[in-house]
Design a protein around this motif. Structure first.
Motif, short mmCIF file in Angstrom:
data_model
loop_
_atom_site.label_atom_id
_atom_site.label_comp_id
_atom_site.label_asym_id
_atom_site.label_seq_id
_atom_site.Cartn_x
_atom_site.Cartn_y
_atom_site.Cartn_z
N GLN A 65 30.12 -40.73 -90.75
CA GLN A 65 31.16 -41.22 -91.66
C GLN A 65 30.79 -42.58 -92.23
N LYS A 66 30.13 -43.39 -91.43
CA LYS A 66 29.71 -44.72 -91.86
C LYS A 66 28.35 -44.70 -92.57
N ARG A 67 27.81 -43.50 -92.72
CA ARG A 67 26.50 -43.32 -93.32
C ARG A 67 25.42 -44.02 -92.52
N GLU A 68 25.57 -44.00 -91.22
CA GLU A 68 24.60 -44.63 -90.33
C GLU A 68 23.78 -43.60 -89.56
N LEU A 69 24.12 -42.33 -89.68
CA LEU A 69 23.38 -41.28 -88.98
C LEU A 69 22.20 -40.84 -89.85
N ALA A 70 21.01 -41.01 -89.33
CA ALA A 70 19.82 -40.65 -90.10
C ALA A 70 19.75 -39.14 -90.28
N PRO A 71 19.37 -38.68 -91.47
CA PRO A 71 19.30 -37.23 -91.73
C PRO A 71 18.11 -36.59 -91.00
N ASP A 72 18.14 -35.27 -90.95
CA ASP A 72 17.10 -34.54 -90.23
C ASP A 72 15.70 -34.78 -90.81
#
Length: 296
Positions: A65-72
């Protein structure tokens, strides 16, 4: 690499005698840390793994949600998962439950110098630890192996069990003191404080065990266990204002390096075999940071 970053793991201990560790059961090769503590049986591992899975999912959802999770497809995510893919098969023999775990590896954009593996194989790295320490693949494997070791050795359940035992013992001691005419609450409080000091020792023991088992996992996977030395030398530079050793939940860096070096004879043959190399012909391990000496 702070295992304490997993908030649901309770860390505590007792200052008096408890059957903490069974007799050693030496493996045929590699490191020997004995059997797991029977204290972990007080808390069902399955329940702890379920709670960890929920917390991990929540953490990843929040990061997304915070755009802090790196994509695959992020290069560092691909890198971390490739290292984990090599290590996990060698982790399974350490704990029968690990074969049932739904392993996950994710990367969170944060300056924190941190990584963890929750019960059940839920792994997370923060960009801060990768970028600040300029980690090589070998050093990533040392960290990942260390965190996986905490989950494999069920240190969370062990600490929760020790905490429950400590709290029960403090209450009983308070009741006994009251029966003798003393202030039961004061005595229970003193016992609780002593237990809190002891829990730091237990935590340091867990960290040392994590280092040793982690080196074994890394070596079997083809990653140089000598990277543990350069890793903690880097950490020493970053962590100049470390707390006094006796107040720290982690062993001091110099002591940690000495312990790591002590186990080279056990893990270096595993690494040489994984690389298909002759042990005597292995070159020194060279750091990617100027000023850190080669490790023989």
């Amino acid at each position: 690499m702070k295992s304490s970053s997993l908030s649901l793991l309770l860390a505590a201990g007792l200052t008096f005698s408890l059957p903490l560790m069974a007799q050693n059961s030496a493996p045929q090769e590699g490191v020997n840390v004995g059997k797991m503590s029977i204290m972990r049986k007080i808390v069902p591992s399955g329940a702890l793994e379920g709670q960890a899975a929920q917390q991990y999912t929540t953490t990843m959802q929040t990061a997304q949600q915070k755009r802090e999770l790196a994509p695959d497809n992020h290069p560092q995510v691909i890198r971390l998962r490739a290292i984990a893919k090599k290590m996990i098969p060698f982790a399974l023999p350490w704990n029968p439950r690990a074969k049932e775990w739904k392993w996950e590896v994710n990367l969170i954009a944060s300056p924190q110098i941190n990584a963890y593996c929750m019960p059940g194989g839920k792994i997370a790295f923060y960009t801060g630890i990768l970028d600040t320490l300029k980690l090589t693949d070998d050093e990533v494997a040392i960290i990942m192996g260390h965190e996986i070791a905490h989950a494999l050795r069920e240190h969370g359940a062990e600490r929760a069990g020790k905490s429950m035992a400590m709290n029960s013992a403090a209450k009983l001691l308070g009741l006994f003191a009251e029966s003798k005419g003393y202030d039961g609450n004061m005595v229970a409080g003193i016992a609780g404080t002593a237990g809190n000091v002891a829990m730091l020792k237990f935590s340091r023991e867990d960290e040392t065990e994590g280092d040793i088992v982690g080196m074994d996992l890394a070596a079997r996977s083809g990653y140089d266990p000598r990277a543990g030395v350069t890793l903690w030398q880097k950490m020493g530079v970053v962590n100049q204002k470390a707390p006094p050793k006796w107040l720290s939940t982690h062993p001091a860096g110099e002591d940690r390096i000495k312990e790591i070096r002590k186990h080279f004879p056990e893990v270096m043959p595993l690494y040489a075999r994984a690389k298909g190399a002759n042990l005597a012909s292995l070159p020194p391990y060279r750091s990617n940071v100027k000023g850190i000496p080669d490790v023989n």
